[in-house]
Write an enzyme that holds these catalytic residues in place. Structure first.
Site, PDB file in Angstrom:
ATOM      1  CB  CYS A 117      -2.216  -0.951   0.333  1.00 56.52           C
ATOM      2  SG  CYS A 117      -3.388  -1.941   1.227  1.00 56.52           S
ATOM      3  CB  ILE A 118       1.298   0.419  -2.829  1.00 56.64           C
ATOM      4  CG1 ILE A 118       1.338  -1.013  -2.304  1.00 56.64           C
ATOM      5  CG2 ILE A 118       2.689   0.998  -2.895  1.00 56.64           C
ATOM      6  CD1 ILE A 118       1.928  -1.193  -0.937  1.00 56.64           C
TER       7      ILE A 118
END
Ligand SMILES: NC(=O)c1ccc[n+]([C@@H]2O[C@H](COP(=O)([O-])OP(=O)(O)OC[C@H]3O[C@@H](n4cnc5c(N)ncnc54)[C@H](O)[C@@H]3O)[C@@H](O)[C@H]2O)c1
Length: 440
Positions: free
Chosen positions: A274-275
């Site tokens: 994600c990040i």
């Protein structure tokens, strides 16, 4: 009675089948949760090996216990399949497939598109389609909806479409699928109503928002917020280091402020699905509007430099002990991107390993959760985890702590390795100090 009303009644009666597509870190816990609250559930995945394992009651995700799967199989409530024609059997289809970046750091929506096309081929009246994969604002209405409309059915009347961002936090013992509030946006008020009704059966709190775009943007905000704040502390760590100030002490002190401060911690660089990835979905979309997302770019730049910063630290610390990195035996502790998980995607540990090997260090890794490195999107390292014993550890010139798994034998490592480069403050926070520990 309206279609919508009937569908809501069927949800309440559990006369309703929920299909989940993409049985990974997100989709598997979700499909099990819907099964556990009494729905008939169908899991879809393109990987026949995963499908077979699930139908045999086997879990391939460490924090998903196999008895959750076997209980549902025994109750004849869960089945996994690769057969996309069976989308027709599901009253709701929830999409949790990967949304990576291409090599040019642009959104790669091929998995979403392929899934939606397969759903469109069998779409029928009354079905609810909900996208959970993280993506840029606009995807549901601009990419998913047009593909579903090819069947001649009307959205909000004949079928329903929503977006609900996934918020799974693997390894977090405090929150489960059911206790993480679920943001939901619908294409029409009817879509929102039906999607909220369904999710409310599986999670404690549903948060309806005004549109699918707001729901998509919410997830991006959450991830950008983390990426930017982690970059900030990473930058401060390097600046403070030059001034002889320990950033960990500073954060502990700042944390005592009861308002207006939320602690983020420096580390060896970002990892996970994600990040490091999702913020760039927004950057790409923003370009269409002539807008630059400078915070995102800067955070990406700072965070992606961290693995080489760590390797530089290892090199300097060895040098101070009269050793060259070339030829030294270096052990990377942690291949998962996050503590107490078995997920190595985009892990800084892998990048650090590659940097070390490129500089001709004799590098190895150890990770109690990852016995062998899988071949990933970017990394192709053929290595097996080194078991941690006094003997094996004494053979290394240095260890780099990348992931602070609770299962590492910190005292043994502290005792046996002559140089430890700690990117997580893991040794000091356990009261293990000494001149052979270097913070990075
Ligand atoms: N892992 C997390 O913590 C997390 C957190 C928040 C959001 N997300 C988002 O959730 C989405 C899924 O992530 P994940 O971590 O579960 O990924 P994952 O790689 O663990 O799982 C994805 C699954 O989808 C399957 N798949 C791929 N293409 C498919 C297709 N066309 N049809 C059916 N199955 C297909 C894969 O075989 C795999 O099992 C991504 O958009 C991600 O950004 C993940």
């Amino acid at each position: 009675m309206s279609d919508l009303h009937l569908l809501k009644e069927r949800i309440a009666r559990r006369d309703y089948t929920v299909g989940v597509v993409g049985l990974g870190y997100v989709g598997l816990p979700l499909v099990l949760r819907f099964g556990e609250v009494g729905f008939q559930v169908l899991g879809f995945d393109v990987d026949p090996a995963k499908v077979k394992q699930l139908n045999d009651g086997v879990s391939y995700i460490e924090h998903v216990p196999p008895d959750r799967i076997s209980k549902l199989i025994a109750a004849r409530r869960f089945e996994a399949t690769v057969d996309v024609e069976r989308f027709a059997e599901a009253d709701a289809v929830i999409i949790c497939v990967p949304t990576p970046l291409t090599v040019h750091r642009e959104p790669d929506l091929q998995y979403v598109e392929r899934t939606v096309d397969a759903i469109a081929a069998v779409l029928r009246r009354g079905q609810l389609i909900c996208l959970e994969s993280t993506t840029y604002p606009g995807t549901t209405e601009e990419v998913v909806l047009p593909r579903l409309l090819t069947r001649g059915l009307r959205v909000g009347e004949d079928f329903f479409l929503a977006f609900s961002p996934e918020r799974e936090d693997p390894g977090n013992e405090q929150y489960r699928t059911s206790t993480i509030p679920k943001v939901v946006g619908g294409v029409t008020p009817g879509c929102l109503d039906l999607a909220c009704t369904l999710y409310a059966e599986a999670v404690d709190r549903v948060v309806p928002v005004s549109s699918t775009k707001v729901a998509e943007a919410t997830k991006i905000l959450e991830n950008v917020y983390r990426a930017v704040n982690i970059a900030l502390v990473n930058e401060l760590k390097i600046a403070f280091e030059q001034m002889g100030i320990d950033v960990w002490d500073v954060i502990e002190a700042a944390k005592t402020k009861p308002f207006g401060f939320h602690a983020f911690y420096p580390g060896p660089g970002l990892g996970g699905h994600c990040i490091p990835i999702d913020p760039f979905y927004l950057t790409w979309k923003a370009r269409e509007y002539g807008v630059a997302t400078r915070f995102i770019e800067l955070a990406g730049e700072i965070n992606s430099r961290m693995p080489s910063h760590v390797v530089q630290k290892v090199m300097e610390a060895l040098n101070a002990r009269g050793k060259a990195l070339k030829g030294s035996r270096v052990l990377v502790l942690g291949a998962a991107y996050k503590r107490d998980t078995d997920d190595p995607r985009e892990s800084p540990g892998l990048e650090i390993l590659e940097h070390l090997l490129a500089k001709e260090a004799r590098a190895d890794y150890s990770d109690p959760h990852i016995p062998r490195l899988p071949i990933g999107r970017r990394h192709k390292l053929d290595l097996a985890s080194v078991p941690l014993t006094d003997d094996s550890l004494r053979g290394f010139d240095a260890a780099v702590l990348v992931t602070d798994h609770a299962a590492f034998p910190y005292e043994l490592i502290h005792r046996s390795v002559p140089l430890i480069v700690d990117t997580r403050n893991a040794f000091r926070s356990r009261g293990l100090q000494g001149s052979h520990i270097v913070s990075a």
